[in-house]
Design an enzyme around this catalytic site. Structure first.
Site, mmCIF file in Angstrom:
data_model
loop_
_atom_site.group_PDB
_atom_site.id
_atom_site.type_symbol
_atom_site.label_atom_id
_atom_site.label_comp_id
_atom_site.label_asym_id
_atom_site.label_seq_id
_atom_site.Cartn_x
_atom_site.Cartn_y
_atom_site.Cartn_z
ATOM 1 N N GLY B 34 59.730 38.547 0.512
ATOM 2 C CA GLY B 34 60.189 37.967 -0.744
ATOM 3 C C GLY B 34 60.152 36.449 -0.717
ATOM 4 O O GLY B 34 59.479 35.849 0.124
ATOM 5 N N MET B 35 60.910 35.837 -1.633
ATOM 6 C CA MET B 35 60.846 34.378 -1.796
ATOM 7 C C MET B 35 61.744 33.695 -0.768
ATOM 8 O O MET B 35 62.773 33.122 -1.103
ATOM 9 C CB MET B 35 61.250 34.002 -3.228
ATOM 10 C CG MET B 35 60.975 32.559 -3.585
ATOM 11 S SD MET B 35 59.246 32.112 -3.508
ATOM 12 C CE MET B 35 58.644 32.845 -5.036
ATOM 13 N N HIS B 36 61.344 33.772 0.485
ATOM 14 C CA HIS B 36 62.112 33.106 1.526
ATOM 15 C C HIS B 36 61.687 31.649 1.637
ATOM 16 O O HIS B 36 60.903 31.150 0.842
ATOM 17 C CB HIS B 36 61.945 33.840 2.849
ATOM 18 C CG HIS B 36 62.866 35.024 2.951
ATOM 19 N ND1 HIS B 36 63.444 35.428 4.115
ATOM 20 C CD2 HIS B 36 63.309 35.867 1.997
ATOM 21 C CE1 HIS B 36 64.209 36.484 3.887
ATOM 22 N NE2 HIS B 36 64.133 36.773 2.619
ATOM 23 N N ALA B 37 62.217 30.991 2.660
ATOM 24 C CA ALA B 37 62.095 29.539 2.725
ATOM 25 C C ALA B 37 60.650 29.050 2.717
ATOM 26 O O ALA B 37 60.283 28.193 1.919
ATOM 27 C CB ALA B 37 62.813 29.029 3.966
#
Lengths: 130, 113
Positions: B34-37
Protein backbone atom coordinates in the site's frame (compact mmCIF):
# COMPACT_ATOMS: atom_id res chain seq x y z
CA UNK A 1 20.25 19.88 -8.61
CA UNK A 2 22.39 21.95 -6.27
CA UNK A 3 19.93 24.74 -5.48
CA UNK A 4 17.98 22.87 -2.83
CA UNK A 5 17.74 23.41 0.89
CA UNK A 6 20.15 21.12 2.74
CA UNK A 7 19.43 18.99 5.81
CA UNK A 8 21.48 18.62 8.99
CA UNK A 9 20.63 15.93 11.52
CA UNK A 10 21.73 16.39 15.13
CA UNK A 11 21.18 13.55 17.58
CA UNK A 12 22.73 12.67 20.91
CA UNK A 13 23.54 9.32 19.31
CA UNK A 14 25.84 9.11 16.33
CA UNK A 15 24.09 5.91 15.27
CA UNK A 16 20.69 7.58 15.23
CA UNK A 17 22.07 10.55 13.33
CA UNK A 18 23.77 8.35 10.76
CA UNK A 19 20.76 6.06 10.44
CA UNK A 20 18.45 9.00 9.92
CA UNK A 21 20.75 10.38 7.23
CA UNK A 22 20.76 6.94 5.56
CA UNK A 23 16.97 6.89 5.55
CA UNK A 24 16.86 10.29 3.89
CA UNK A 25 19.36 9.29 1.20
CA UNK A 26 17.67 5.98 0.47
CA UNK A 27 14.11 7.21 0.56
CA UNK A 28 14.43 10.63 -0.97
CA UNK A 29 17.61 10.37 -3.03
CA UNK A 30 20.85 12.25 -3.30
CA UNK A 31 19.70 15.55 -4.78
CA UNK A 32 19.39 16.97 -1.27
CA UNK A 33 22.63 17.30 0.68
CA UNK A 34 22.47 15.73 4.14
CA UNK A 35 24.98 16.00 6.98
CA UNK A 36 24.75 14.50 10.42
CA UNK A 37 26.48 14.68 13.76
CA UNK A 38 25.97 13.09 17.12
CA UNK A 39 27.76 11.72 20.13
CA UNK A 40 30.73 13.11 22.01
CA UNK A 41 34.45 12.67 21.38
CA UNK A 42 34.57 9.59 23.63
CA UNK A 43 31.92 7.78 21.67
CA UNK A 44 29.24 8.43 24.26
CA UNK A 45 25.99 10.32 23.95
CA UNK A 46 26.04 14.04 23.42
CA UNK A 47 25.99 16.93 21.00
CA UNK A 48 28.40 19.78 20.61
CA UNK A 49 28.34 23.14 18.97
CA UNK A 50 31.54 22.94 16.85
CA UNK A 51 30.42 19.68 15.27
CA UNK A 52 27.03 21.12 14.47
CA UNK A 53 28.73 24.13 12.89
CA UNK A 54 30.92 21.77 10.84
CA UNK A 55 27.89 19.82 9.68
CA UNK A 56 26.11 22.99 8.59
CA UNK A 57 29.25 24.12 6.79
CA UNK A 58 29.70 20.89 4.85
CA UNK A 59 26.24 21.01 3.29
CA UNK A 60 25.84 24.79 3.12
CA UNK A 61 23.41 25.90 0.44
CA UNK A 62 22.46 29.46 -0.48
CA UNK A 63 18.84 28.31 -0.22
CA UNK A 64 19.42 27.49 3.43
CA UNK A 65 19.73 24.59 5.84
CA UNK A 66 17.04 22.85 7.87
CA UNK A 67 18.30 21.27 11.11
CA UNK A 68 16.48 18.31 12.65
CA UNK A 69 17.23 17.53 16.29
CA UNK A 70 16.25 15.01 18.93
CA UNK A 71 16.17 16.03 22.60
CA UNK A 72 17.06 18.98 24.80
CA UNK A 73 20.73 19.70 24.26
CA UNK A 74 20.56 18.87 20.59
CA UNK A 75 18.09 21.71 20.19
CA UNK A 76 19.83 24.25 22.42
CA UNK A 77 23.26 23.47 20.96
CA UNK A 78 21.87 23.71 17.44
CA UNK A 79 20.36 27.08 18.25
CA UNK A 80 23.70 28.16 19.70
CA UNK A 81 25.46 26.99 16.56
CA UNK A 82 23.06 29.05 14.44
CA UNK A 83 23.84 32.12 16.55
CA UNK A 84 27.56 31.60 15.98
CA UNK A 85 27.23 31.49 12.21
CA UNK A 86 28.39 34.46 10.18
CA UNK A 87 25.61 36.99 10.06
CA UNK A 88 24.90 36.49 6.37
CA UNK A 89 24.19 32.79 6.96
CA UNK A 90 22.35 33.03 10.26
CA UNK A 91 18.98 33.86 8.79
CA UNK A 92 19.12 30.94 6.42
CA UNK A 93 19.38 28.13 8.97
CA UNK A 94 16.35 26.94 10.91
CA UNK A 95 16.00 24.40 13.70
CA UNK A 96 12.78 22.51 13.01
CA UNK A 97 10.29 21.63 15.70
CA UNK A 98 9.68 18.12 14.43
CA UNK A 99 10.44 14.49 15.22
CA UNK A 100 13.94 13.82 13.98
CA UNK A 101 13.44 10.86 11.63
CA UNK A 102 10.04 11.72 10.20
CA UNK A 103 10.88 15.41 10.06
CA UNK A 104 14.09 14.72 8.15
CA UNK A 105 12.29 12.66 5.52
CA UNK A 106 9.47 15.23 5.20
CA UNK A 107 11.91 18.12 4.98
CA UNK A 108 14.12 16.40 2.42
CA UNK A 109 11.16 15.44 0.25
CA UNK A 110 9.99 19.04 0.26
CA UNK A 111 13.52 20.28 -0.41
CA UNK A 112 14.00 17.88 -3.32
CA UNK A 113 11.36 19.77 -5.26
CA UNK A 114 13.32 22.99 -4.90
CA UNK A 115 11.09 24.51 -2.23
CA UNK A 116 12.34 27.49 -0.21
CA UNK A 117 13.46 27.11 3.41
CA UNK A 118 10.17 28.24 4.97
CA UNK A 119 8.25 25.57 3.06
CA UNK A 120 10.79 22.91 3.97
CA UNK A 121 10.47 23.85 7.64
CA UNK A 122 6.67 23.84 7.39
CA UNK A 123 6.69 20.37 5.81
CA UNK A 124 8.78 19.01 8.69
CA UNK A 125 6.66 20.74 11.30
CA UNK A 126 3.37 19.67 9.76
CA UNK A 127 3.69 16.44 11.71
CA UNK A 128 4.06 18.17 15.04
CA UNK A 129 1.10 20.39 14.26
CA UNK A 130 -1.11 17.42 13.37
CA UNK B 1 8.62 -5.95 -3.36
CA UNK B 2 6.93 -7.58 -6.33
CA UNK B 3 8.05 -6.26 -9.67
CA UNK B 4 6.04 -8.66 -11.78
CA UNK B 5 2.95 -6.52 -12.33
CA UNK B 6 4.53 -3.65 -14.13
CA UNK B 7 2.03 -3.73 -16.98
CA UNK B 8 -0.32 -0.78 -16.97
CA UNK B 9 -3.55 -2.38 -15.89
CA UNK B 10 -7.00 -1.71 -17.15
CA UNK B 11 -7.94 0.42 -14.16
CA UNK B 12 -5.79 3.22 -15.47
CA UNK B 13 -8.12 5.91 -16.65
CA UNK B 14 -6.81 9.43 -17.11
CA UNK B 15 -9.85 11.21 -18.49
CA UNK B 16 -9.20 14.38 -20.37
CA UNK B 17 -10.91 17.51 -19.14
CA UNK B 18 -14.26 18.58 -17.90
CA UNK B 19 -15.87 21.98 -18.05
CA UNK B 20 -13.81 23.56 -15.25
CA UNK B 21 -10.53 22.46 -16.74
CA UNK B 22 -9.97 19.92 -14.00
CA UNK B 23 -8.02 16.92 -15.16
CA UNK B 24 -8.99 13.66 -13.53
CA UNK B 25 -7.35 10.28 -13.38
CA UNK B 26 -7.60 7.13 -11.35
CA UNK B 27 -5.46 4.07 -10.94
CA UNK B 28 -5.34 0.94 -8.84
CA UNK B 29 -2.62 0.79 -6.22
CA UNK B 30 -0.91 -2.54 -6.84
CA UNK B 31 2.01 -1.94 -4.50
CA UNK B 32 2.33 -4.87 -2.14
CA UNK B 33 2.21 -2.88 1.07
CA UNK B 34 0.00 0.00 0.00
CA UNK B 35 0.90 3.67 0.31
CA UNK B 36 3.82 3.28 2.68
CA UNK B 37 6.68 5.67 3.14
CA UNK B 38 8.81 4.97 0.10
CA UNK B 39 6.03 4.95 -2.48
CA UNK B 40 4.60 8.09 -0.88
CA UNK B 41 7.95 9.87 -1.17
CA UNK B 42 8.16 8.98 -4.85
CA UNK B 43 4.63 10.14 -5.50
CA UNK B 44 5.16 13.48 -3.74
CA UNK B 45 8.50 14.12 -5.43
CA UNK B 46 6.89 13.53 -8.80
CA UNK B 47 3.88 15.70 -7.97
CA UNK B 48 6.18 18.54 -6.97
CA UNK B 49 7.72 18.63 -10.41
CA UNK B 50 4.49 20.10 -11.74
CA UNK B 51 3.18 23.59 -11.24
CA UNK B 52 -0.51 22.67 -11.10
CA UNK B 53 -2.51 21.94 -7.99
CA UNK B 54 -3.01 18.22 -7.50
CA UNK B 55 -5.57 16.66 -5.19
CA UNK B 56 -5.61 12.99 -4.39
CA UNK B 57 -7.90 10.64 -2.54
CA UNK B 58 -8.70 7.01 -2.04
CA UNK B 59 -11.85 6.24 -4.02
CA UNK B 60 -14.87 6.08 -1.76
CA UNK B 61 -13.51 8.52 0.80
CA UNK B 62 -14.74 12.05 1.26
CA UNK B 63 -11.54 13.99 1.77
CA UNK B 64 -9.09 15.02 -0.90
CA UNK B 65 -5.49 15.69 0.14
CA UNK B 66 -2.69 17.70 -1.43
CA UNK B 67 -0.60 15.25 -3.46
CA UNK B 68 2.43 17.49 -2.82
CA UNK B 69 2.26 17.00 0.96
CA UNK B 70 4.14 13.92 2.12
CA UNK B 71 2.48 14.01 5.53
CA UNK B 72 -0.98 13.99 3.98
CA UNK B 73 -0.21 11.40 1.32
CA UNK B 74 1.22 9.02 3.92
CA UNK B 75 -1.73 9.68 6.20
CA UNK B 76 -4.12 8.29 3.59
CA UNK B 77 -2.73 4.86 4.46
CA UNK B 78 -4.14 3.71 1.15
CA UNK B 79 -4.28 -0.06 1.09
CA UNK B 80 -3.14 -2.37 -1.65
CA UNK B 81 -5.71 -2.68 -4.44
CA UNK B 82 -7.46 0.54 -3.52
CA UNK B 83 -8.20 3.00 -6.30
CA UNK B 84 -6.33 6.30 -6.13
CA UNK B 85 -8.05 9.29 -7.72
CA UNK B 86 -6.37 12.49 -8.83
CA UNK B 87 -7.77 15.87 -9.76
CA UNK B 88 -5.41 18.50 -11.07
CA UNK B 89 -5.89 22.01 -12.33
CA UNK B 90 -3.35 24.27 -13.93
CA UNK B 91 -1.27 24.55 -17.04
CA UNK B 92 0.48 21.21 -16.77
CA UNK B 93 -2.37 19.30 -15.13
CA UNK B 94 -2.73 16.72 -17.92
CA UNK B 95 0.94 15.81 -17.82
CA UNK B 96 0.87 15.67 -14.02
CA UNK B 97 -2.08 13.30 -13.82
CA UNK B 98 -0.66 11.10 -16.57
CA UNK B 99 2.71 10.91 -14.81
CA UNK B 100 1.22 10.11 -11.40
CA UNK B 101 -1.13 7.48 -12.78
CA UNK B 102 1.77 5.86 -14.62
CA UNK B 103 3.96 5.89 -11.50
CA UNK B 104 1.35 3.99 -9.53
CA UNK B 105 0.37 1.68 -12.40
CA UNK B 106 4.01 0.73 -12.86
CA UNK B 107 4.34 0.10 -9.13
CA UNK B 108 6.71 2.97 -8.29
CA UNK B 109 9.76 2.06 -10.37
CA UNK B 110 13.11 3.38 -9.15
CA UNK B 111 15.02 6.20 -10.73
CA UNK B 112 12.25 8.28 -12.24
CA UNK B 113 13.87 11.69 -12.14
Amino acid sequence: MSDTVSIVIVSHSRDIARGTADMVRQMVGDEVKVAFCGGNADGGLGTDVPRILDAIGTVWSPKGVAVLVDLGGAETNSEMAVEMLPEERRGRVVVCNAPIVEGAVMAATEAAGGSPLDKVQAAAEELAAG
Amino acid sequence: MTKSRSVINDRVAPNPVNAEGVIKGSVQLIHAVGMHARPAVKLVKLAKRFQCQIAMRVAGRVDWVDAKSLTKVMATRAARDSIIEFEASGADASAAVAALVTLIAQDFPDGGH
